[in-house]
Write a protein that holds these residues in place. Structure first.
Motif, mmCIF file in Angstrom:
data_model
loop_
_atom_site.group_PDB
_atom_site.id
_atom_site.type_symbol
_atom_site.label_atom_id
_atom_site.label_comp_id
_atom_site.label_asym_id
_atom_site.label_seq_id
_atom_site.Cartn_x
_atom_site.Cartn_y
_atom_site.Cartn_z
ATOM 1 N N GLY A 287 0.826 -1.192 0.000
ATOM 2 C CA GLY A 287 0.000 0.000 0.000
ATOM 3 C C GLY A 287 0.859 1.238 0.000
ATOM 4 N N ARG A 288 0.253 2.329 0.367
ATOM 5 C CA ARG A 288 0.937 3.613 0.392
ATOM 6 C C ARG A 288 0.991 4.152 1.812
ATOM 7 N NH1 ARG A 288 -2.706 5.206 -4.423
ATOM 8 N NH2 ARG A 288 -1.386 4.617 -6.164
ATOM 9 N N PRO A 289 2.165 4.653 2.212
ATOM 10 C CA PRO A 289 2.219 5.305 3.524
ATOM 11 C C PRO A 289 1.450 6.616 3.471
ATOM 12 C CG PRO A 289 4.388 5.288 2.477
ATOM 13 C CD PRO A 289 3.457 4.562 1.577
ATOM 14 N N THR A 290 0.674 6.886 4.505
ATOM 15 C CA THR A 290 -0.125 8.117 4.525
ATOM 16 C C THR A 290 0.636 9.277 5.142
ATOM 17 O OG1 THR A 290 -1.151 7.421 6.588
ATOM 18 C CG2 THR A 290 -2.311 6.879 4.571
ATOM 19 N N THR A 291 1.584 8.994 6.022
ATOM 20 C CA THR A 291 2.436 10.026 6.611
ATOM 21 C C THR A 291 3.828 9.441 6.799
ATOM 22 O OG1 THR A 291 1.918 9.394 8.880
ATOM 23 C CG2 THR A 291 0.537 11.104 7.907
ATOM 24 N N ASP A 292 4.782 10.274 7.160
ATOM 25 C CA ASP A 292 6.117 9.780 7.477
ATOM 26 C C ASP A 292 6.054 8.960 8.763
ATOM 27 O OD1 ASP A 292 7.309 10.973 5.312
ATOM 28 O OD2 ASP A 292 7.855 12.788 6.407
ATOM 29 N N PRO A 293 6.884 7.932 8.865
ATOM 30 C CA PRO A 293 6.859 7.109 10.082
ATOM 31 C C PRO A 293 7.403 7.867 11.284
ATOM 32 C CG PRO A 293 8.617 6.392 8.639
ATOM 33 C CD PRO A 293 7.841 7.434 7.891
ATOM 34 N N ASP A 294 6.865 7.556 12.444
ATOM 35 C CA ASP A 294 7.360 8.098 13.709
ATOM 36 C C ASP A 294 8.389 7.122 14.264
ATOM 37 O OD1 ASP A 294 5.616 10.256 13.636
ATOM 38 O OD2 ASP A 294 4.050 9.158 14.702
ATOM 39 N N PRO B 186 9.651 7.011 17.859
ATOM 40 C CA PRO B 186 9.848 7.334 19.274
ATOM 41 C C PRO B 186 10.538 6.173 19.992
ATOM 42 C CG PRO B 186 7.612 6.625 18.942
ATOM 43 C CD PRO B 186 8.276 6.627 17.581
ATOM 44 N N TYR B 187 10.960 6.430 21.195
ATOM 45 C CA TYR B 187 11.579 5.414 22.040
ATOM 46 C C TYR B 187 10.746 5.250 23.294
ATOM 47 C CZ TYR B 187 15.667 5.599 19.060
ATOM 48 O OH TYR B 187 16.505 5.531 17.974
ATOM 49 N N THR B 188 10.687 4.028 23.807
ATOM 50 C CA THR B 188 9.987 3.772 25.058
ATOM 51 C C THR B 188 10.841 4.290 26.216
ATOM 52 O OG1 THR B 188 10.996 1.596 25.331
ATOM 53 C CG2 THR B 188 8.921 1.681 24.097
ATOM 54 N N PRO B 189 10.285 4.404 27.417
ATOM 55 C CA PRO B 189 11.094 4.859 28.560
ATOM 56 C C PRO B 189 12.291 3.949 28.847
ATOM 57 C CG PRO B 189 8.772 4.998 29.101
ATOM 58 C CD PRO B 189 8.869 4.308 27.769
ATOM 59 N N THR B 190 12.235 2.697 28.426
ATOM 60 C CA THR B 190 13.359 1.784 28.636
ATOM 61 C C THR B 190 14.367 1.829 27.492
ATOM 62 O OG1 THR B 190 12.104 -0.033 27.669
ATOM 63 C CG2 THR B 190 12.000 0.224 30.065
ATOM 64 N N GLY B 191 14.123 2.656 26.456
ATOM 65 C CA GLY B 191 15.076 2.827 25.368
ATOM 66 C C GLY B 191 14.847 1.961 24.147
ATOM 67 N N ILE B 192 13.697 1.290 24.041
ATOM 68 C CA ILE B 192 13.403 0.448 22.879
ATOM 69 C C ILE B 192 12.787 1.309 21.782
ATOM 70 C CG2 ILE B 192 12.035 -1.501 22.049
ATOM 71 C CD1 ILE B 192 12.176 -2.630 24.895
ATOM 72 N N ALA B 193 13.333 1.203 20.570
ATOM 73 C CA ALA B 193 12.816 1.971 19.433
ATOM 74 C C ALA B 193 11.505 1.361 18.952
ATOM 75 C CB ALA B 193 13.825 1.970 18.297
ATOM 76 N N THR B 194 10.556 2.216 18.586
ATOM 77 C CA THR B 194 9.291 1.779 18.004
ATOM 78 C C THR B 194 9.010 2.632 16.777
ATOM 79 O OG1 THR B 194 7.953 3.294 19.298
ATOM 80 C CG2 THR B 194 8.348 1.138 20.249
ATOM 81 N N THR B 195 8.485 2.008 15.730
ATOM 82 C CA THR B 195 8.099 2.738 14.525
ATOM 83 C C THR B 195 6.621 2.513 14.284
ATOM 84 O OG1 THR B 195 10.262 2.445 13.541
ATOM 85 C CG2 THR B 195 8.493 2.978 12.057
ATOM 86 N N THR B 196 5.893 3.588 14.038
ATOM 87 C CA THR B 196 4.490 3.503 13.663
ATOM 88 C C THR B 196 4.355 4.083 12.264
ATOM 89 O OG1 THR B 196 3.831 3.772 15.956
ATOM 90 C CG2 THR B 196 2.140 4.156 14.295
ATOM 91 N N LEU B 197 3.839 3.276 11.343
ATOM 92 C CA LEU B 197 3.710 3.681 9.949
ATOM 93 C C LEU B 197 2.263 3.535 9.514
ATOM 94 C CD1 LEU B 197 4.973 4.457 7.223
ATOM 95 C CD2 LEU B 197 5.376 2.027 6.851
ATOM 96 N N PRO B 198 1.519 4.646 9.411
ATOM 97 C CA PRO B 198 0.145 4.565 8.904
ATOM 98 C C PRO B 198 0.152 4.250 7.405
ATOM 99 C CG PRO B 198 0.496 6.596 10.136
ATOM 100 C CD PRO B 198 1.831 5.979 9.907
ATOM 101 N N MET B 199 -0.723 3.326 6.989
ATOM 102 C CA MET B 199 -0.775 2.908 5.590
ATOM 103 C C MET B 199 -2.197 2.879 5.066
ATOM 104 S SD MET B 199 1.896 -0.235 5.318
ATOM 105 C CE MET B 199 1.643 -0.330 3.567
ATOM 106 N N ALA B 200 -2.331 3.095 3.758
ATOM 107 C CA ALA B 200 -3.590 2.912 3.042
ATOM 108 C C ALA B 200 -3.403 1.721 2.113
ATOM 109 C CB ALA B 200 -3.949 4.153 2.254
ATOM 110 N N VAL B 201 -4.159 0.662 2.337
ATOM 111 C CA VAL B 201 -4.042 -0.565 1.555
ATOM 112 C C VAL B 201 -5.296 -0.711 0.703
ATOM 113 C CG1 VAL B 201 -3.755 -3.064 1.694
ATOM 114 C CG2 VAL B 201 -2.672 -1.595 3.400
ATOM 115 N N PRO B 202 -5.139 -0.834 -0.626
ATOM 116 C CA PRO B 202 -6.332 -0.961 -1.468
ATOM 117 C C PRO B 202 -7.036 -2.292 -1.236
ATOM 118 C CG PRO B 202 -4.362 -1.246 -2.784
ATOM 119 C CD PRO B 202 -3.918 -0.867 -1.406
#
Length: 64
Positions: free
Chosen positions: A8-15, A17-33
């Motif tokens: 699909g297509r990403p709707t925005t740039d991915p975020d 952020p890091y958790t308080p314990t230092g683990i990286a997380t990525t959130t990628l909103p997508m539009a899937v036909p």
């Protein structure tokens, strides 16, 4: 391990952020036909792909 492929297509740039314990997380909103048997115009399905840990940084870099 289970896998899923969302094409699909990403709707925005991915975020990236890091958790308080230092683990990286990525959130990628997508539009899937939607795939239909008869080629009717259907709105896309919107969802968010979330990646945790070491794979989060490469996902954030490769999509932007």
């Amino acid at each position: 391990m289970n896998t899923i492929q969302l094409i699909g297509r990403p709707t925005t740039d991915p975020d990236l952020p890091y958790t308080p314990t230092g683990i990286a997380t990525t959130t990628l909103p997508m539009a899937v036909p939607r795939r239909t048997r008869y080629s009717q115009d259907q709105p896309p399905d919107y969802g968010a792909e979330v990646t945790l840990g070491a794979p989060a940084r490469p996902v954030a870099r490769s999509v932007t």
